[in-house]
Scaffold this motif. Structure first.
Motif, PDB file in Angstrom:
ATOM      1  N   PRO A 216       0.809  -1.225   0.000  1.00 19.74           N
ATOM      2  CA  PRO A 216       0.000   0.000   0.000  1.00 19.74           C
ATOM      3  C   PRO A 216       0.842   1.275   0.000  1.00 19.74           C
ATOM      4  O   PRO A 216       0.402   2.308  -0.509  1.00 19.74           O
ATOM      5  CB  PRO A 216      -0.848  -0.111   1.267  1.00 19.74           C
ATOM      6  N   MET A 217       2.064   1.194   0.542  1.00 18.28           N
ATOM      7  CA  MET A 217       2.908   2.379   0.515  1.00 18.28           C
ATOM      8  C   MET A 217       3.276   2.740  -0.927  1.00 18.28           C
ATOM      9  O   MET A 217       3.240   3.906  -1.317  1.00 18.28           O
ATOM     10  CB  MET A 217       4.184   2.164   1.330  1.00 18.28           C
ATOM     11  N   LEU A 218       3.590   1.747  -1.737  1.00 22.59           N
ATOM     12  CA  LEU A 218       4.029   2.001  -3.104  1.00 22.59           C
ATOM     13  C   LEU A 218       2.890   2.043  -4.115  1.00 22.59           C
ATOM     14  O   LEU A 218       2.935   2.800  -5.079  1.00 22.59           O
ATOM     15  CB  LEU A 218       5.044   0.935  -3.527  1.00 22.59           C
ATOM     16  N   LYS A 219       1.860   1.221  -3.915  1.00 25.40           N
ATOM     17  CA  LYS A 219       0.775   1.102  -4.893  1.00 25.40           C
ATOM     18  C   LYS A 219      -0.478   1.881  -4.504  1.00 25.40           C
ATOM     19  O   LYS A 219      -1.385   2.011  -5.296  1.00 25.40           O
ATOM     20  CB  LYS A 219       0.387  -0.368  -5.090  1.00 25.40           C
ATOM     21  N   GLY A 220      -0.547   2.354  -3.271  1.00 30.10           N
ATOM     22  CA  GLY A 220      -1.738   3.040  -2.806  1.00 30.10           C
ATOM     23  C   GLY A 220      -2.685   2.079  -2.111  1.00 30.10           C
ATOM     24  O   GLY A 220      -2.454   0.874  -2.080  1.00 30.10           O
ATOM     25  N   PRO A 221      -3.769   2.615  -1.558  1.00 33.14           N
ATOM     26  CA  PRO A 221      -4.641   1.817  -0.703  1.00 33.14           C
ATOM     27  C   PRO A 221      -5.619   0.908  -1.432  1.00 33.14           C
ATOM     28  O   PRO A 221      -6.216   0.029  -0.844  1.00 33.14           O
ATOM     29  CB  PRO A 221      -5.413   2.872   0.075  1.00 33.14           C
ATOM     30  N   GLY A 222      -5.810   1.118  -2.720  1.00 32.26           N
ATOM     31  CA  GLY A 222      -6.816   0.348  -3.442  1.00 32.26           C
ATOM     32  C   GLY A 222      -8.137   1.096  -3.489  1.00 32.26           C
ATOM     33  O   GLY A 222      -8.266   2.209  -2.994  1.00 32.26           O
ATOM     34  N   ALA A 223      -9.132   0.448  -4.086  1.00 35.76           N
ATOM     35  CA  ALA A 223     -10.407   1.120  -4.358  1.00 35.76           C
ATOM     36  C   ALA A 223     -11.236   1.380  -3.119  1.00 35.76           C
ATOM     37  O   ALA A 223     -11.887   2.408  -3.001  1.00 35.76           O
ATOM     38  CB  ALA A 223     -11.218   0.294  -5.357  1.00 35.76           C
ATOM     39  N   VAL A 224     -11.245   0.467  -2.198  1.00 37.90           N
ATOM     40  CA  VAL A 224     -12.100   0.592  -1.014  1.00 37.90           C
ATOM     41  C   VAL A 224     -11.255   1.198   0.104  1.00 37.90           C
ATOM     42  O   VAL A 224     -10.601   0.488   0.866  1.00 37.90           O
ATOM     43  CB  VAL A 224     -12.673  -0.781  -0.590  1.00 37.90           C
ATOM     44  N   SER A 225     -11.265   2.521   0.175  1.00 33.93           N
ATOM     45  CA  SER A 225     -10.447   3.199   1.176  1.00 33.93           C
ATOM     46  C   SER A 225     -10.976   4.608   1.399  1.00 33.93           C
ATOM     47  O   SER A 225     -11.634   5.188   0.535  1.00 33.93           O
ATOM     48  CB  SER A 225      -8.987   3.283   0.714  1.00 33.93           C
ATOM     49  N   VAL A 226     -10.683   5.144   2.552  1.00 33.97           N
ATOM     50  CA  VAL A 226     -11.056   6.523   2.841  1.00 33.97           C
ATOM     51  C   VAL A 226     -10.286   7.467   1.923  1.00 33.97           C
ATOM     52  O   VAL A 226     -10.827   8.470   1.459  1.00 33.97           O
ATOM     53  CB  VAL A 226     -10.827   6.860   4.335  1.00 33.97           C
ATOM     54  N   ASP A 227      -9.029   7.138   1.642  1.00 31.49           N
ATOM     55  CA  ASP A 227      -8.245   7.963   0.713  1.00 31.49           C
ATOM     56  C   ASP A 227      -8.948   8.101  -0.633  1.00 31.49           C
ATOM     57  O   ASP A 227      -9.002   9.189  -1.211  1.00 31.49           O
ATOM     58  CB  ASP A 227      -6.857   7.353   0.482  1.00 31.49           C
ATOM     59  N   ARG A 228      -9.505   7.024  -1.143  1.00 31.05           N
ATOM     60  CA  ARG A 228     -10.189   7.056  -2.446  1.00 31.05           C
ATOM     61  C   ARG A 228     -11.429   7.935  -2.365  1.00 31.05           C
ATOM     62  O   ARG A 228     -11.699   8.717  -3.266  1.00 31.05           O
ATOM     63  CB  ARG A 228     -10.556   5.633  -2.866  1.00 31.05           C
ATOM     64  N   VAL A 229     -12.182   7.807  -1.261  1.00 34.23           N
ATOM     65  CA  VAL A 229     -13.380   8.640  -1.093  1.00 34.23           C
ATOM     66  C   VAL A 229     -12.991  10.110  -1.039  1.00 34.23           C
ATOM     67  O   VAL A 229     -13.595  10.951  -1.714  1.00 34.23           O
ATOM     68  CB  VAL A 229     -14.157   8.229   0.180  1.00 34.23           C
ATOM     69  N   LEU A 230     -11.981  10.434  -0.255  1.00 31.49           N
ATOM     70  CA  LEU A 230     -11.538  11.825  -0.140  1.00 31.49           C
ATOM     71  C   LEU A 230     -10.990  12.338  -1.468  1.00 31.49           C
ATOM     72  O   LEU A 230     -11.247  13.486  -1.849  1.00 31.49           O
ATOM     73  CB  LEU A 230     -10.487  11.961   0.961  1.00 31.49           C
ATOM     74  N   SER A 231     -10.263  11.507  -2.178  1.00 33.93           N
ATOM     75  CA  SER A 231      -9.707  11.899  -3.470  1.00 33.93           C
ATOM     76  C   SER A 231     -10.815  12.185  -4.479  1.00 33.93           C
ATOM     77  O   SER A 231     -10.762  13.172  -5.212  1.00 33.93           O
ATOM     78  CB  SER A 231      -8.792  10.793  -4.000  1.00 33.93           C
ATOM     79  N   THR A 232     -11.827  11.324  -4.494  1.00 31.28           N
ATOM     80  CA  THR A 232     -12.961  11.527  -5.397  1.00 31.28           C
ATOM     81  C   THR A 232     -13.701  12.804  -5.043  1.00 31.28           C
ATOM     82  O   THR A 232     -14.037  13.603  -5.918  1.00 31.28           O
ATOM     83  CB  THR A 232     -13.920  10.320  -5.327  1.00 31.28           C
ATOM     84  N   HIS A 233     -13.931  13.013  -3.757  1.00 27.92           N
ATOM     85  CA  HIS A 233     -14.619  14.224  -3.303  1.00 27.92           C
ATOM     86  C   HIS A 233     -13.814  15.467  -3.653  1.00 27.92           C
ATOM     87  O   HIS A 233     -14.354  16.454  -4.142  1.00 27.92           O
ATOM     88  CB  HIS A 233     -14.865  14.153  -1.793  1.00 27.92           C
TER      89      HIS A 233
END
Length: 194
Positions: free
Chosen positions: A169-186
């Motif tokens: 996850p450090m190198l590839k990111g958290p994946g689709a189901v994550s708070v980071d993805r929700v915040l990024s989309t928002h």
């Protein structure tokens, strides 16, 4: 024979190319976080709970055990009397170490600030291993050795796997189901309107 090899190569490339396309960008980070959650989340939280003081605000005053676990050599020098240890820097180290042992794993699992939290956990595991070796003086069997054919050592073998799970996850990111993805989309939607 050449046609058979060509067929096998094409079949291989088709199957694994499709799998790679289907999982690209969302699967590895999510899977690594799920493995971390299922194998290490409770371990780290239980370990942190042993370091907290009593009462509702125990998270603000680490227990004597926290000092003994995190700073074993210093505790021995002061006769296991934490009142002899100043807050700066040692008390702060113990306090932040205790908080980090709870906060960082939770951030990794929910996928919030995932890359930074994963890096923090990698550093945490390295420091924890260093303290175990130099402060708790674990025996050679516990430390283990790489490429020894025995994958049961608690430090080199197991913690190397822990670090690898966190590298994903450090190198590839958290994946689709994550708070980071929700915040990024928002955030990206919000930026389009301003």
């Amino acid at each position: 024979m050449g046609a058979l090899i060509s067929l096998l190569v094409n079949l291989h490339n088709t199957v694994f190319g499709a799998l790679e396309r289907l999982t690209s960008g969302w699967f590895l980070g999510l899977a690594a976080r799920a493995v971390f959650a299922s194998t290490l989340l409770v371990y780290f939280i239980n370990s942190a709970l042993t370091k907290m003081g009593n009462g509702l605000f125990g998270f603000l005053s680490p227990s004597d055990g926290a000092y003994a676990q995190i700073l074993p050599t210093l505790m021995e020098q002061v006769g296991y009397d934490t009142s002899q240890i100043g807050f700066f820097p040692y008390g702060l180290i113990v306090l932040l170490g205790t908080w980090g042992e709870i906060i960082l794993p939770i951030l990794v699992v929910i996928g919030l600030f995932t890359r930074v939290a994963s890096l923090g956990m990698i550093i945490f595991v390295i420091v924890m291993s260093y303290v175990d070796i130099t402060g708790h003086f674990v025996e050679a069997e516990t430390i283990g050795a790489l490429f020894d054919g025995n994958p049961t050592s608690l430090i080199l073998d197991q913690r190397l796997l822990w670090i690898f799970v966190l590298l994903v996850p450090m190198l590839k990111g958290p994946g689709a189901v994550s708070v980071d993805r929700v915040l990024s989309t928002h955030y990206s939607r919000r930026e389009r309107y301003y």
